[in-house]
Enzyme design. Structure first.
Site, PDB file in Angstrom:
ATOM      1  N   ASP A  44      -3.438   0.636  -0.910  1.00 30.75           N
ATOM      2  CA  ASP A  44      -4.372  -0.330  -1.750  1.00 30.75           C
ATOM      3  C   ASP A  44      -4.724   0.428  -2.926  1.00 30.75           C
ATOM      4  OD1 ASP A  44      -6.135   1.348  -0.447  1.00 30.75           O
ATOM      5  OD2 ASP A  44      -7.074  -0.629   0.425  1.00 30.75           O
ATOM      6  N   SER A  45      -4.480   1.732  -3.025  1.00 29.98           N
ATOM      7  CA  SER A  45      -4.720   2.670  -4.090  1.00 29.98           C
ATOM      8  C   SER A  45      -4.132   1.980  -5.359  1.00 29.98           C
ATOM      9  CB  SER A  45      -4.204   4.068  -4.000  1.00 29.98           C
ATOM     10  OG  SER A  45      -3.003   4.013  -3.379  1.00 29.98           O
ATOM     11  N   ASP A  83      -0.754  -0.547   3.481  1.00 26.81           N
ATOM     12  CA  ASP A  83      -2.345  -0.854   3.581  1.00 26.81           C
ATOM     13  C   ASP A  83      -2.507  -2.308   3.854  1.00 26.81           C
ATOM     14  OD1 ASP A  83      -3.974   1.411   3.722  1.00 26.81           O
ATOM     15  OD2 ASP A  83      -3.796   1.821   1.517  1.00 26.81           O
ATOM     16  N   LYS A 113      -1.599   0.266   7.898  1.00 23.45           N
ATOM     17  CA  LYS A 113      -2.795   1.135   7.838  1.00 23.45           C
ATOM     18  C   LYS A 113      -4.106   0.427   7.951  1.00 23.45           C
ATOM     19  CE  LYS A 113      -3.697   4.087   4.400  1.00 23.45           C
ATOM     20  NZ  LYS A 113      -5.208   3.774   4.323  1.00 23.45           N
ATOM     21  N   GLU A 115      -8.235   0.889   7.684  1.00 25.53           N
ATOM     22  CA  GLU A 115      -9.507   1.825   7.508  1.00 25.53           C
ATOM     23  C   GLU A 115     -10.606   1.510   8.619  1.00 25.53           C
ATOM     24  OE1 GLU A 115      -9.315   2.264   2.673  1.00 25.53           O
ATOM     25  OE2 GLU A 115     -11.244   1.614   3.606  1.00 25.53           O
ATOM     26  N   GLU A 182      -9.414  11.451   5.500  1.00 25.13           N
ATOM     27  CA  GLU A 182      -9.923  11.733   3.929  1.00 25.13           C
ATOM     28  C   GLU A 182     -10.921  12.436   3.729  1.00 25.13           C
ATOM     29  OE1 GLU A 182      -9.401   9.408  -0.303  1.00 25.13           O
ATOM     30  OE2 GLU A 182      -9.027   8.378   1.637  1.00 25.13           O
TER      31      GLU A 182
END
Length: 281
Positions: A44-45, A83, A113, A115, A182
């Site tokens: 999602d970057s 993501d 993925k 978070e 991270e």
């Protein structure tokens, strides 16, 4: 496919490091696969690298699916991990499974993925029970940037270090096949890697992880806004691209491009006919 969940677990057991890179488009994904990268993360970057947002929060499920599908069409050997964007899994376990399923069906990657640590273990369990592999992500989780007060190192201090280790063990127990660490202090990241049976993928977490991931625009020197401390620049592609664009502008403005070799030589129309058209109109 060469790079699978089972292969990643095997690689950790054999001490082989996993190379993961972000990617967001078909053309670049073809090049990344040719280089032998084990996994592509459609992160999602892309909110920042492709869409120009200041953080990842505005990225939608449709954004992720569109970019993931483009990358997946380029890959036959490389695992594609997608993501799950902000608020696509936090609202409920049902939403998490439904949205992960849609990403798999339409995005065509091999894993998702998400978070978070212990707080999202129910979602991880349900998604994996549905037959969808999950890569977890703990430490500095960008979707929580407003909670952290910025992009800051996590796991500093004894209490924070314990919580991060507990989160890592929790996502493993929930069924995650790997976990991104991270912005975690290197010694703590190495300890977490030692304690887990699943691979750890570091980004700003030192060399003690089982693999590494970077944003490809960062490592190629394409990001002119900001480069994190943990990035190693492997090329100055941004400068090369700018020079090429500048040369193109100069050639167009001077008339040097296109040259005869860049044009189609033959025409169905004779010079005489074109001259007659010129005179007629």
């Amino acid at each position: 496919m060469k790079n699978t969940v089972a292969e990643f677990i095997k690689m950790k057991g054999e001490g082989r490091r996993i190379a993961e890179l972000t990617c967001y488009d078909y053309t670049t994904a073809k090049l990344v696969e040719r280089a032998g990268v084990n996994a592509i993360l459609v992160g999602d970057s892309l909110g920042m690298t492709m869409l120009g947002y200041s953080d990842t929060l505005p990225v939608t499920l449709d954004d992720m699916i569109r970019y993931s599908a483009a990358v997946a069409r380029a890959c036959s050997e490389t695992m594609v991990i997608m993501d799950m964007p902000f608020m696509s899994y936090q609202t409920s376990v049902y939403d998490a499974v439904a949205n992960a399923g849609r990403m798999m069906k339409e995005g065509r990657g091999q894993a998702v993925k998400l978070e978070g640590g212990a707080a999202v273990t129910e979602q991880i369990c349900a998604i994996t029970d549905a037959g969808i592999p999950v890569q977890a992500h703990i430490g500095m989780t960008p979707q929580s940037v407003n909670v952290f007060g910025g992009f800051k190192v996590q796991g500093k201090g004894e209490a924070a270090a314990r919580r991060l280790l507990e989160d890592a063990l929790a996502v493993q127990e929930a069924g995650a096949f790997s976990v991104v660490l991270e912005c975690v202090p290197p010694k703590l990241a190495a300890l977490i890697s030692k304690k887990l049976a699943i691979p750890t993928i570091g980004i700003g977490a030192g060399a003690g992880c089982d693999g590494q991931v970077l944003v490809y625009q960062d490592m190629l020197g394409m990001n002119t806004d900001f480069t994190p401390k943990f990035v190693k620049k492997y090329a100055a592609v941004g400068e090369t691209m700018t020079a090429a664009f500048r040369a193109y502008v100069e050639d167009v403005q001077s008339g040097a491009f296109p040259a005869p070799e860049h044009s189609f030589a033959k025409s169905d129309c004779s010079d005489e006919y074109l001259a007659a058209l010129d005179a007629e109109f």
